[in-house]
Design an enzyme around this catalytic site. Sequence first.
Site, mmCIF file in Angstrom:
data_model
loop_
_atom_site.group_PDB
_atom_site.id
_atom_site.type_symbol
_atom_site.label_atom_id
_atom_site.label_comp_id
_atom_site.label_asym_id
_atom_site.label_seq_id
_atom_site.Cartn_x
_atom_site.Cartn_y
_atom_site.Cartn_z
ATOM 1 N N ASP A 53 0.852 -1.194 0.000
ATOM 2 C CA ASP A 53 0.000 0.000 0.000
ATOM 3 C C ASP A 53 0.885 1.239 0.000
ATOM 4 O O ASP A 53 2.107 1.143 0.061
ATOM 5 C CB ASP A 53 -0.958 -0.013 1.198
ATOM 6 C CG ASP A 53 -0.241 -0.025 2.527
ATOM 7 O OD1 ASP A 53 -0.176 1.036 3.157
ATOM 8 O OD2 ASP A 53 0.258 -1.095 2.937
ATOM 9 N N GLU A 91 2.540 -10.370 1.328
ATOM 10 C CA GLU A 91 2.869 -8.963 1.080
ATOM 11 C C GLU A 91 4.393 -8.807 1.132
ATOM 12 O O GLU A 91 5.127 -9.760 1.384
ATOM 13 C CB GLU A 91 2.169 -8.037 2.103
ATOM 14 C CG GLU A 91 2.222 -6.588 1.665
ATOM 15 C CD GLU A 91 1.074 -5.712 2.177
ATOM 16 O OE1 GLU A 91 0.123 -6.242 2.768
ATOM 17 O OE2 GLU A 91 1.143 -4.489 1.974
ATOM 18 N N ASP A 101 1.264 -17.797 -3.273
ATOM 19 C CA ASP A 101 1.904 -16.732 -4.053
ATOM 20 C C ASP A 101 0.867 -16.086 -4.961
ATOM 21 O O ASP A 101 0.885 -16.268 -6.176
ATOM 22 C CB ASP A 101 3.072 -17.301 -4.865
ATOM 23 C CG ASP A 101 3.823 -16.204 -5.594
ATOM 24 O OD1 ASP A 101 3.734 -15.034 -5.149
ATOM 25 O OD2 ASP A 101 4.481 -16.496 -6.607
ATOM 26 N N HIS A 134 1.887 -9.041 -2.884
ATOM 27 C CA HIS A 134 0.853 -7.991 -2.870
ATOM 28 C C HIS A 134 1.518 -6.615 -2.966
ATOM 29 O O HIS A 134 2.204 -6.181 -2.035
ATOM 30 C CB HIS A 134 0.072 -8.121 -1.567
ATOM 31 C CG HIS A 134 -1.052 -7.160 -1.424
ATOM 32 N ND1 HIS A 134 -2.269 -7.343 -2.036
ATOM 33 C CD2 HIS A 134 -1.157 -6.009 -0.726
ATOM 34 C CE1 HIS A 134 -3.077 -6.340 -1.718
ATOM 35 N NE2 HIS A 134 -2.422 -5.516 -0.926
#
Length: 863
Positions: A341, A729, A720, A672
Amino acid sequence: MWVGAVATAGLLAGALAAPVGAAQPPDEAPELIVNGDFSAGTAPWWSTANSPVTVSDGRLCADVPGGTANAWDAIVGQNRLALAADEEYTLSYTATSTVPVTIRANVQMETEPWTTELATTQPVGATAERVTETFTAGTDHDAAQLVFQIGGSAEAFTFCVDDVSLRGGTAPPPYEPDTGSPVRINQVGYLTHGPKSGTVVTDETDPLPWTLDSAAGTRVAEGTTTPAGVDASSRQNVHTFDFSAVTTPGDGYTVTVAGKKSEPFAIGDDLYASLRTDALAYFYHNRSGIEIDADIVGERYARPAGHLGVSPNQGDNDVPCRPGECDYRLDAAGGWYDAGDHGKYVVNGGIAVAQLMSVFERTLYEENADAEPLGDGGLRLPEHGNAIPDILDEARWELDFLMRMQVPAGEPLAGMAHHKLHDRAWTGLPLRPDRDPQPRELHPPTTAATLNLAATAAQCARLFQVYDADFAARCRAAARSAWTAAKAHPDVLADPQDATGGGAYNDDDVRDEFYWAAAELFLTTGEDGYRQELLRSPLHGDTEAVFPRGGMSWGSVAGLGALDLASVPGGLSADELATVRRTVTEAADGYAADSDGAAYGLPYAPDDGRYVWGSNSQVANNMVVLGSAYDLTGRTAYRDAVLRGLDYLLGRNALNQSYVTGYGERDSRNQHHRFWANQLDPALPHPAPGSLAGGPNASIEDPVAQAKLKGCAPAMCYIDDIESWATNEITINWNAPLAWVASFVDDLGDGEPAKSQCEVAYTSQRWSNGFTTHVALKNTGDHTVRPWRLDWTFADQQQVTDAWGADIGRTGPRVTAEALNWNAALAPGDTVRFGFNGRPTGLVHDPQVFRLNGRACGTASRR
Ligand code: 9MR
């Protein structure tokens, strides 16, 4: 078969919209949509880059631009749906739009030629309508997608959808991970003189023969396995095998057990040089507020600067608090994005930058640590040529940001640090940082963040003073003011519920943060007040508290302080130092025992076998403690446990998975991340080489893991998949210990403890306005050295004023003493003596690491 109000049930690739209130499909038919109610955020939904999605009031909402030509120019969708031919499916959803539009809702192939099984058009307006469509699949699909095609409107609008369901068919078979060969080894390789072991999964309970073959197929070694029973972490019956005796370098070795061949691997020296630089490159790639330059990272990884206020970004250079929480704004540009993020958090930034600085600091005090690869020009970043080691340039990018997060003078909480800065709402994937349209907000200051700032800024002050005294002074002032603010507000905790648009990073025990900050401030200033804080801490000397069995982490940082106290020269008494060093070696003893007892060799045995979120970083952090204990004692048991931990991360594990992108045959490559999102958009890159996946997480908090991994054995709770943010992540605070470990392992060279060719006795006598140093350099090797040259580093501001017995020169912190004509030859067993006067007195530390003509010498004081 369900026959409801939809009269067209069974129509191939056709459907009718049912009126609101139509009967719902029966609950027995399997649900294909994951997270259809958006209770788990946006995952695994995706959208086109022009229509970023967020979760708002429990619905998934997309901001769709006006002026696109086709319906498919803006899409919100979900991939990887498996359909079976001739089975009936029912799609239902509720949608709204701020502008009346006609959308398309299709179930179709997720790649060209996008063949549809269901193709519908549907008017959508301000009132939420429940839509139900039924169809029968014409063919089997492994990878179909549901897409809401919402482009083609002249006007911009917001489209929201909720309670999406696609039911039908028969339940898919349970997910079975593809684990490849049952023979598990380090897929990169083993150091020539390091330990070499592996694990094989088998039902057999008696020993099995194993063979080691070269790339050419020549048998190099053979033996029998050692049955190890059922491994609790994986619930697999396993045996181990050991081929440490093989010391012939080569590529393409394989181990075969009962006819099953492992992935290929190398035996050799210096296998991990690129892992060191790749693990560190991760940080430049994830910088905020600067363009990521194609000349440095290549075209594929290049991207515009993120969060500088260029539309649609709202910019980190003028960030408000959340409404009502403060009335100032901060320029908090720069720093690193924490993870997949775009949040920037002081507590995971703190541990990450501290560990980077410690990779560098280790080179000042550990004779086998090589500063060269970390120096100016050593890493891939834009600050080359500024005469500052690259790794410190990288650290500074984050340190500047951390200091910007401090509450300004004059405010009630002046000196404290805001806990975090991130998007107001969670964004979907993929999303390049510069395209993030979300408002950015500061979240309230906390004691933990403030102490992270105090600790890292203090470490900054001592490392930068020889390179940039002004910056060091800024760091020192920030550290002191943060410490004072934390003492005045010792229990301001982060809100555990504050997890919309960013992680909470809440922590209800800040005694460890106080310990860490006091340690760094004491090492930097030498002031007794900080020493007293340390000694009074309930953590001091308590091994379990300082180094939890499950490992250090962003929420457990006392160990960062203890490791520095144990290795950086400071003013602790001999007893106090012994206490700190005992906690390091006791913790390392525990981790080494865990590694010895583990069928997969990893130095990580969390309570009840519960692998946590980011378990791979816990493994890596335990390896940092083991490596530090090896530096302090030279005991090979510690080094071996580090290397076995690396084996685990690189493939010797229950899933046959290398968790580091670009390393090994079966590496993680779909972590991620909003930009490294190749799994969702082939135009985007995979994670850069050297990115460490979080790894098995027994709590499987994300929808993909919940859909696929329910009931998993702890070490197998990993997939994965880009949307498995709880197992897959990547973050700065996981790559930082990987960088430490890669650096440590690269410094091991061939794995043989380096035989030192020299010994240095270095003694200083302090006077009121300076000091006098005597150096005795002994040649302990078996060759004459002519002319000799001794190098070391001044990690503080001391200066040589006049020298005798050698020519002494200094470039920045690097000092070189060169032989004079009359003492140029140093025969085996001989000692040459020289000395110098220096300034100032104050907080100066004798150097610990010396190199004779480039090779490390032993010092009397270590080990
Ligand atoms: O690394 C964090 C882990 O220790 C926590 O258990 C988890 C849940 O709070 O959050 C992890 O941090 C994530 C953060 O909350 C948001 N950005 C991504 C981080 C890594 O997954």
